[in-house]
Write an enzyme that holds these catalytic residues in place. Structure first.
Site, PDB file in Angstrom:
ATOM      1  N   HIS A 127     -19.715  -8.120 -32.416  1.00  0.00           N
ATOM      2  CA  HIS A 127     -19.110  -6.795 -32.478  1.00  0.00           C
ATOM      3  C   HIS A 127     -17.867  -6.674 -31.602  1.00  0.00           C
ATOM      4  O   HIS A 127     -17.107  -5.723 -31.740  1.00  0.00           O
ATOM      5  CB  HIS A 127     -20.131  -5.713 -32.114  1.00  0.00           C
ATOM      6  CG  HIS A 127     -20.475  -5.639 -30.657  1.00  0.00           C
ATOM      7  ND1 HIS A 127     -21.603  -6.220 -30.131  1.00  0.00           N
ATOM      8  CD2 HIS A 127     -19.849  -5.052 -29.610  1.00  0.00           C
ATOM      9  CE1 HIS A 127     -21.668  -5.981 -28.842  1.00  0.00           C
ATOM     10  NE2 HIS A 127     -20.605  -5.270 -28.493  1.00  0.00           N
ATOM     11  N   ASP A 129     -25.590 -11.045 -33.736  1.00  0.00           N
ATOM     12  CA  ASP A 129     -24.442 -10.495 -33.016  1.00  0.00           C
ATOM     13  C   ASP A 129     -23.795 -11.544 -32.112  1.00  0.00           C
ATOM     14  O   ASP A 129     -23.493 -11.287 -30.946  1.00  0.00           O
ATOM     15  CB  ASP A 129     -24.862  -9.277 -32.183  1.00  0.00           C
ATOM     16  CG  ASP A 129     -23.654  -8.441 -31.756  1.00  0.00           C
ATOM     17  OD1 ASP A 129     -22.548  -8.647 -32.310  1.00  0.00           O
ATOM     18  OD2 ASP A 129     -23.803  -7.594 -30.849  1.00  0.00           O
ATOM     19  N   SER A 152     -20.037  -6.554 -23.006  1.00  0.00           N
ATOM     20  CA  SER A 152     -20.563  -7.189 -24.214  1.00  0.00           C
ATOM     21  C   SER A 152     -19.993  -8.588 -24.393  1.00  0.00           C
ATOM     22  O   SER A 152     -18.783  -8.794 -24.321  1.00  0.00           O
ATOM     23  CB  SER A 152     -20.219  -6.345 -25.438  1.00  0.00           C
ATOM     24  OG  SER A 152     -20.946  -5.147 -25.442  1.00  0.00           O
TER      25      SER A 152
END
Length: 607
Positions: A219, A249, A323
């Site tokens: 993402h 992911d 992230s």
């Protein structure tokens, strides 16, 4: 606030103990209160006139030492009676010398003395230990050296994406030739960029190969037109996308450095225990090289982010921008990839989630080698095993995953597995729940022949018996295409439907266990959108508040099996239920199908 309050209270006790000499409150006795039981008292002084008033009695701490008499005066003699005025009178027995008493000032209240029945005197009270005790909890040593050796391997990732837009919706305007309004129209439309706008985002990543291989979250780079990697020394390099996997992911990038980069290695996330110290490094809110430390709060978390959720939960501070960054153990190995947080404010509240390293390694290796994932595929539909289903299937302990359907043309479409089988082991690994099996199968190489341990009932009255079958795995990506094509095909395209009605379709509708049951005919197929090959007994109505309603039964569903025996008419349903009641059963295990053909087990009470 609590620490400060505690210190103030301690200071107040010390003041009470030292102001004006020892006080009764500081030593454990209230003013005007009789001495503690067991403490020796001096006899009242004789009624002899004294040049000075008698000194008020003082209550001493039980552990205060007594001063020896200098003139051998009898115990209990009042001050000045029979004593040398030049000498200090001896204190009564059991009371300390006032001069020494002023030197001994207890800081905290002292408990009253205990009487020893044998000696008829005060029992010595043990002094509190003054040596420092070992703390019950010690913080971890400094992680400065560990962080210093890892910071260069953690990178910031910035992306840019151009989003097409239709402008502000103002059509081109033209004024009559020579009109002064044309300049106004031109100014109005100035800056209306029809080509779109640029959107930038920031994330984190880490180098796993000194040649320039970088791992991050999918993402972070999804739909990006440009990917730039920023290193700790301030240098920047453009990155190329090697491959990505939305299911986990994860994404792999490649840069071309002039010199070898600092790299880190994956560790064994299965060896991480709840309570172990971990360290996160990343780029929160654009603040690169930020280090935070915490512990592993939980393992195996399912946050419904994907089909293979098995997150490590940590309270190390993880914020937006972290992230794709690494979660290190205290050996400097990557045990997780920081991916998500739970927060009502957008900032860290101590609930963060990381992809386990052992799950990521297999995906990263496939992306590096093939540019895509190649997962194993068993070709079945699964459901969780509940307590009711375990009881109905006679498997005892609630465990494993129950087979609810076989994909036509899949690896298991050879009769090796059947609907109702409970898979409890796969390729030597235990299957505890239906969440475990898809992940274990996906991590198994395509084309491998594996042994599947199952529990299967040979008959309705028998308990499930353990057995095993061998299946050669297919590839999940190809299986998904196969299932998509099957779902997109017209209903009954390859089905021989010369018989319009199911046998027994003449049966009348009947109310059973809160359901109205009927036969499957052409009218029912058209009304409920059933496939031409739909079979079983049709549910046409469900009583509100009934057990069937609470279990999610809806009109249009079909009952395929009762107690793992097929049923095709309403009469067969009632006969099976009556037989179960005669056997003393309290519940009925049913296999039902939704209008789209999806199967699941339910358990309905027979009462």
């Amino acid at each position: 606030m609590t620490v400060r309050l505690t210190r103030l209270l301690a200071a107040a006790t010390l003041t009470l103990s030292t102001a004006g000499g020892p006080s009764a409150f500081a030593q454990g006795a209230a003013p005007n209160e009789a001495p503690p039981v067991g403490e020796s008292e001096s006899a009242p002084p004789a009624a002899t006139p004294s040049p000075l008033p008698p000194a008020p009695p003082e209550i001493a701490a039980p552990d205060a030492p007594s001063a020896p008499s200098k003139d051998n005066a009898p115990m209990g003699t009042a001050e000045g009676e029979g004593a040398n005025p030049a000498e200090t009178p001896a204190p009564p027995e059991g009371e300390p010398d006032p001069a020494q008493q002023e030197a001994v000032v207890p800081a905290l209240p002292v408990p009253p003395a205990k009487t020893d029945p044998a000696n008829d005197g005060p029992t010595a009270v043990a002094e509190p230990q003054t040596s420092p005790s070992t703390p019950a909890f010690q913080p971890p040593p400094s992680v400065a050296d560990l962080a210093e050796g890892l910071l260069d391997a953690v990178v910031n990732i910035s992306t840019a994406q151009r989003i097409e837009q239709a402008g502000r919706g103002i059509p081109p305007l033209e004024a009559p030739e020579g009109s002064p309004l044309q300049d106004f129209f031109d100014d109005l439309l100035k800056g209306d960029d029809q080509s779109g706008r640029r959107v930038q985002s920031l994330g984190s990543g880490f180098v796993i190969d000194s040649s320039g291989v970088i791992v991050t979250n999918n993402h972070v780079i999804q739909d990006a037109d440009e990917i730039t990697v920023n290193f700790a020394d301030g240098s920047q390099l453009d990155a190329e996308l090697v491959g990505r996997d939305p299911k986990t992911d994860l994404a792999v990038l490649k840069v071309e450095p002039k010199e070898p980069l600092k790299a880190v290695a994956f560790g064994n996330s299965d060896g991480v225990r709840i309570g172990d110290w971990v360290m996160a490094i990343g780029n929160p809110f654009g603040l690169g090289g930020s280090v935070s430390i915490g512990i592993v709060s939980a393992r195996g978390r399912n946050i419904n982010a994907g089909p293979y959720d098995n997150f490590i939960q940590t309270d190390a501070a993880i914020n937006r921008g972290n992230s794709g960054g690494p979660l290190f153990d205290m050996d400097g190995d990557v045990v997780g990839i920081n991916t998500a947080i739970i927060s009502p404010t957008g900032g860290s509240i101590g609930i963060g989630f990381s992809i386990p390293a052992n799950l990521a390694v297999n995906v990263v290796d496939q992306l590096r080698e093939f540019g895509e994932t190649r997962r194993g595929w068993l070709g079945i539909r699964l459901s969780a095993v509940t307590d009711d289903i375990a009881s109905g299937l006679g498997i005892g302990e609630t465990r494993g995953a129950v087979v609810m359907g076989i994909i036509p043309g899949g690896p298991s479409d050879d009769g090796s597995l059947k609907v109702g089988d409970v898979i409890v082991g796969f390729d030597g690994k235990p299957v505890e729940s239906s969440r475990d099996l898809p992940r274990i199968v996906a991590e198994t190489p395509v084309g491998k022949t594996v042994e599947v341990d199952i529990l299967r009932k040979a008959s309705r009255d028998a308990d499930a018996e353990p057995t095993s079958v061998e299946i050669t795995l297919g590839r999940l990506e190809e299986g998904e295409k196969l299932m998509a094509e099957a779902e997109g095909a017209p209903s009954g395209e390859e089905t021989d439907s010369t018989e319009s009605d199911t046998p027994g379709s003449e049966s009348e509708d009947r109310d059973v266990l809160g359901m109205t049951l009927g036969a499957i005919d052409d009218a029912a197929r058209e009304t409920y959108g059933l496939d031409a090959d739909a079979k079983g007994v049709l549910v046409t109505a469900v009583e509100a508040g009934s057990g069937a309603s609470q279990k999610g039964i809806e009109p249009g569903m079909t009952i395929r099996e009762i107690a793992q025996e097929e049923v095709s008419t309403v009469d067969e349903v009632t006969e099976k239920l009556a037989s179960l009641r005669e056997e003393g059963r309290r519940n009925a295990l049913m296999l039902v199908a939704a209008t789209d053909g999806a199967l699941r087990f339910i358990v309905l009470p027979l009462e």
